[in-house]
Structure formats: C-alpha cells, structure tokens
Design a protein around this motif. Sequence first.
Motif, PDB file in Angstrom:
ATOM      1  N   PRO A 195       1.021  -1.069   0.278  1.00 28.48           N
ATOM      2  CA  PRO A 195      -0.147  -0.325  -0.188  1.00 28.48           C
ATOM      3  C   PRO A 195       1.012   1.150   0.036  1.00 28.48           C
ATOM      4  CG  PRO A 195       0.032  -1.204   2.037  1.00 28.48           C
ATOM      5  CD  PRO A 195       0.149  -2.080   0.613  1.00 28.48           C
ATOM      6  N   ASN A 196       1.814   1.283   0.434  1.00 28.59           N
ATOM      7  CA  ASN A 196       2.892   2.678   0.932  1.00 28.59           C
ATOM      8  C   ASN A 196       4.334   2.810  -0.908  1.00 28.59           C
ATOM      9  OD1 ASN A 196       1.865   3.402   3.095  1.00 28.59           O
ATOM     10  ND2 ASN A 196       3.104   1.396   4.927  1.00 28.59           N
ATOM     11  N   GLY A 197       3.697   1.190  -1.231  1.00 27.21           N
ATOM     12  CA  GLY A 197       4.809   1.216  -2.042  1.00 27.21           C
ATOM     13  C   GLY A 197       6.083   0.800  -2.305  1.00 27.21           C
ATOM     14  N   LYS A 198       7.043   0.274  -3.455  1.00 25.94           N
ATOM     15  CA  LYS A 198       8.176   0.197  -3.273  1.00 25.94           C
ATOM     16  C   LYS A 198       9.027   1.535  -2.615  1.00 25.94           C
ATOM     17  CE  LYS A 198       9.192  -1.152  -6.995  1.00 25.94           C
ATOM     18  NZ  LYS A 198       9.382  -1.094  -8.272  1.00 25.94           N
ATOM     19  N   PRO A 199       9.772   1.488  -1.928  1.00 26.11           N
ATOM     20  CA  PRO A 199      10.708   2.741  -1.229  1.00 26.11           C
ATOM     21  C   PRO A 199      11.471   3.168  -2.632  1.00 26.11           C
ATOM     22  CG  PRO A 199      11.244   0.538  -0.323  1.00 26.11           C
ATOM     23  CD  PRO A 199      10.346   0.099  -0.709  1.00 26.11           C
ATOM     24  N   ARG A 220      13.317   2.259  -6.831  1.00 21.82           N
ATOM     25  CA  ARG A 220      13.241   1.000  -7.907  1.00 21.82           C
ATOM     26  C   ARG A 220      13.946   0.040  -7.576  1.00 21.82           C
ATOM     27  NH1 ARG A 220      14.395   2.445 -13.872  1.00 21.82           N
ATOM     28  NH2 ARG A 220      13.771   0.307 -14.682  1.00 21.82           N
ATOM     29  N   PHE A 221      13.285  -0.985  -7.853  1.00 22.03           N
ATOM     30  CA  PHE A 221      14.353  -2.816  -7.683  1.00 22.03           C
ATOM     31  C   PHE A 221      14.875  -2.233  -5.601  1.00 22.03           C
ATOM     32  CE2 PHE A 221      16.484  -0.566 -11.369  1.00 22.03           C
ATOM     33  CZ  PHE A 221      15.995  -1.547 -12.774  1.00 22.03           C
ATOM     34  N   GLY A 222      13.722  -1.474  -5.230  1.00 20.99           N
ATOM     35  CA  GLY A 222      14.110  -2.145  -3.901  1.00 20.99           C
ATOM     36  C   GLY A 222      13.120  -3.300  -3.555  1.00 20.99           C
ATOM     37  N   PRO A 223      12.917  -3.624  -2.118  1.00 17.64           N
ATOM     38  CA  PRO A 223      12.126  -4.141  -1.530  1.00 17.64           C
ATOM     39  C   PRO A 223      11.402  -4.136  -1.443  1.00 17.64           C
ATOM     40  CG  PRO A 223      13.399  -3.311   0.427  1.00 17.64           C
ATOM     41  CD  PRO A 223      14.080  -2.863  -1.070  1.00 17.64           C
ATOM     42  N   ARG A 224       9.955  -4.946  -1.811  1.00 13.38           N
ATOM     43  CA  ARG A 224       8.723  -5.517  -1.911  1.00 13.38           C
ATOM     44  C   ARG A 224       7.737  -6.670  -1.712  1.00 13.38           C
ATOM     45  NH1 ARG A 224      10.872  -5.271  -7.906  1.00 13.38           N
ATOM     46  NH2 ARG A 224      12.087  -4.343  -6.958  1.00 13.38           N
ATOM     47  N   LYS A 225       6.733  -6.179  -1.166  1.00 12.44           N
ATOM     48  CA  LYS A 225       5.634  -7.981  -1.025  1.00 12.44           C
ATOM     49  C   LYS A 225       5.866  -8.441  -1.765  1.00 12.44           C
ATOM     50  CE  LYS A 225       3.672  -6.534   3.412  1.00 12.44           C
ATOM     51  NZ  LYS A 225       2.530  -6.265   4.424  1.00 12.44           N
ATOM     52  N   ILE A 226       5.663  -7.893  -2.990  1.00 15.42           N
ATOM     53  CA  ILE A 226       5.182  -8.734  -3.672  1.00 15.42           C
ATOM     54  C   ILE A 226       5.710  -7.731  -5.763  1.00 15.42           C
ATOM     55  CG2 ILE A 226       2.579  -7.532  -4.704  1.00 15.42           C
ATOM     56  CD1 ILE A 226       3.758 -11.021  -4.884  1.00 15.42           C
ATOM     57  N   ASP A 227       6.135  -8.602  -6.731  1.00 16.53           N
ATOM     58  CA  ASP A 227       6.339  -7.837  -7.954  1.00 16.53           C
ATOM     59  C   ASP A 227       5.286  -8.848  -8.864  1.00 16.53           C
ATOM     60  OD1 ASP A 227       7.406  -5.717  -8.883  1.00 16.53           O
ATOM     61  OD2 ASP A 227       9.165  -7.290  -9.832  1.00 16.53           O
ATOM     62  N   LEU A 228       4.816  -8.011  -9.759  1.00 12.65           N
ATOM     63  CA  LEU A 228       4.813  -8.957 -11.226  1.00 12.65           C
ATOM     64  C   LEU A 228       4.830  -8.331 -12.115  1.00 12.65           C
ATOM     65  CD1 LEU A 228       0.488  -9.258  -9.661  1.00 12.65           C
ATOM     66  CD2 LEU A 228       1.911 -10.669 -10.015  1.00 12.65           C
ATOM     67  N   ASP A 229       4.988  -8.306 -12.884  1.00 11.91           N
ATOM     68  CA  ASP A 229       5.806  -8.244 -14.535  1.00 11.91           C
ATOM     69  C   ASP A 229       4.700  -8.898 -15.633  1.00 11.91           C
ATOM     70  OD1 ASP A 229       7.132  -5.995 -13.247  1.00 11.91           O
ATOM     71  OD2 ASP A 229       8.578  -7.460 -12.895  1.00 11.91           O
ATOM     72  N   ILE A 230       4.120  -8.336 -16.573  1.00 12.82           N
ATOM     73  CA  ILE A 230       4.389  -8.949 -17.562  1.00 12.82           C
ATOM     74  C   ILE A 230       5.604  -9.444 -19.241  1.00 12.82           C
ATOM     75  CG2 ILE A 230       3.101  -8.975 -19.716  1.00 12.82           C
ATOM     76  CD1 ILE A 230       0.981  -7.107 -18.362  1.00 12.82           C
ATOM     77  N   VAL A 231       5.779 -10.584 -19.135  1.00  8.80           N
ATOM     78  CA  VAL A 231       6.902 -11.074 -19.401  1.00  8.80           C
ATOM     79  C   VAL A 231       6.891 -11.569 -21.421  1.00  8.80           C
ATOM     80  CG1 VAL A 231       8.809 -12.787 -20.104  1.00  8.80           C
ATOM     81  CG2 VAL A 231       7.940 -12.381 -17.709  1.00  8.80           C
ATOM     82  N   PHE A 232       5.453 -11.192 -21.538  1.00 10.10           N
ATOM     83  CA  PHE A 232       5.163 -12.145 -22.774  1.00 10.10           C
ATOM     84  C   PHE A 232       3.561 -11.911 -22.601  1.00 10.10           C
ATOM     85  CE2 PHE A 232       9.334 -14.628 -22.701  1.00 10.10           C
ATOM     86  CZ  PHE A 232      10.155 -13.871 -24.024  1.00 10.10           C
TER      87      PHE A 232
END
Length: 181
Positions: free
Chosen positions: A91-95, A97-109
């Motif tokens: 809810p507070n975002g990542k601190p 770029r490339f920082g720690p996070r509870k979840i990261d989701l990316d579209i690869v293809f």
Amino acid sequence: MNFPDSLSLTPAFLSIGANVGNKIANIALAIRRLGATEGIFIEALSKFYKTAPQNYTDQNWFVNAAIKIQTTCSPKQLLDVLQTIEKEQNPNGKPFRFGPRKIDLDIVFYGQSVINTATLVIPHPRMHERAFVLKPLCDIDRNLVHPVNGLTVGELFEQIKIDDSQAVIALAKEETREIFY
C-alpha cells in the motif's frame, strides 16, 4: 484447465516475486487474486526459486516464479490488474526502484506482441538478463520464442553466466505448500 470456448484468449507469461515478509504467502495471495480475476485463467505455474537480488543488492533474497495465463484482458488491462494486486500488498509502494517489496508482478510476454509505450514494454525489457525470470519460464516452456530476438527462453537462460549475483536455487515443494491451499 478448461477454458471457456466463447472467449478469445491470449497466452501471457508473468514473473512474480517477493522479498519482504512471508514471501510464499505473499505470492500465494497474488496468485489467488489473479485466478479470481474475471478474464484471467491460470494455466501453468513454475517451480519456486530463492534468488539473489538484482540492481540493488543490499536487501533480502527473493522468492520468484513464473505463471502462464490465458486472458481476455488487453495488455493495458492486464497491467492494471497486476498493479492493483501490487498496490493491495504494497500500500505504501516500493521505497525506491528495485527496492524491497511484498510482491512484484511483471508481464514478460503477451502472446507474440511487441509493445513499447511510456507505461508498458513487452516483452519485458530486462528479462533476457535475469536468471530469476528465465529459469522459471523454462519450467513452463523452455521453447517459448522471444518475438524480437528469435531466441527461446532456454537459449536465453543458457547465455547467462550463473554466479552468486544470478543465483537461482529451487525451493523444495514442502517450502511452497501454502501456494496450493
């Protein structure tokens, strides 16, 4: 998995990772949210891997996986879904770029689409450099062809020099059991 016959579905491959809190529980929650979203059907899930952080290395190791979905969502709609799930868990975002996070989701293809806008680049622009993306993708389909460079994800993975900075260590099934409940 059975998909509705009347829908026009596009295959998409997603990368998922977490390095804050209960990483497995965070990933399980995100997968459940994806599977409960209208127009998204989970087809395959890779093994789970403990992976070294990239770019900003002074943080906890990640747990990463890949997911193959079939979707009626457009690429932009799918991105919106992923960002909503990320905001729910971060809810507070990542601190930073490339920082720690509870979840990261990316579209690869997204199918064989090539998209390059200010908010969305598909195929993922750094996927070919990242063992933590490629190894899980190989679990699902190592012969999947990158629509720009024409190489398979297996070939791309073989090009990466695996050292401590690219460590990808498979987790035992017992460590990931909450994914399946």
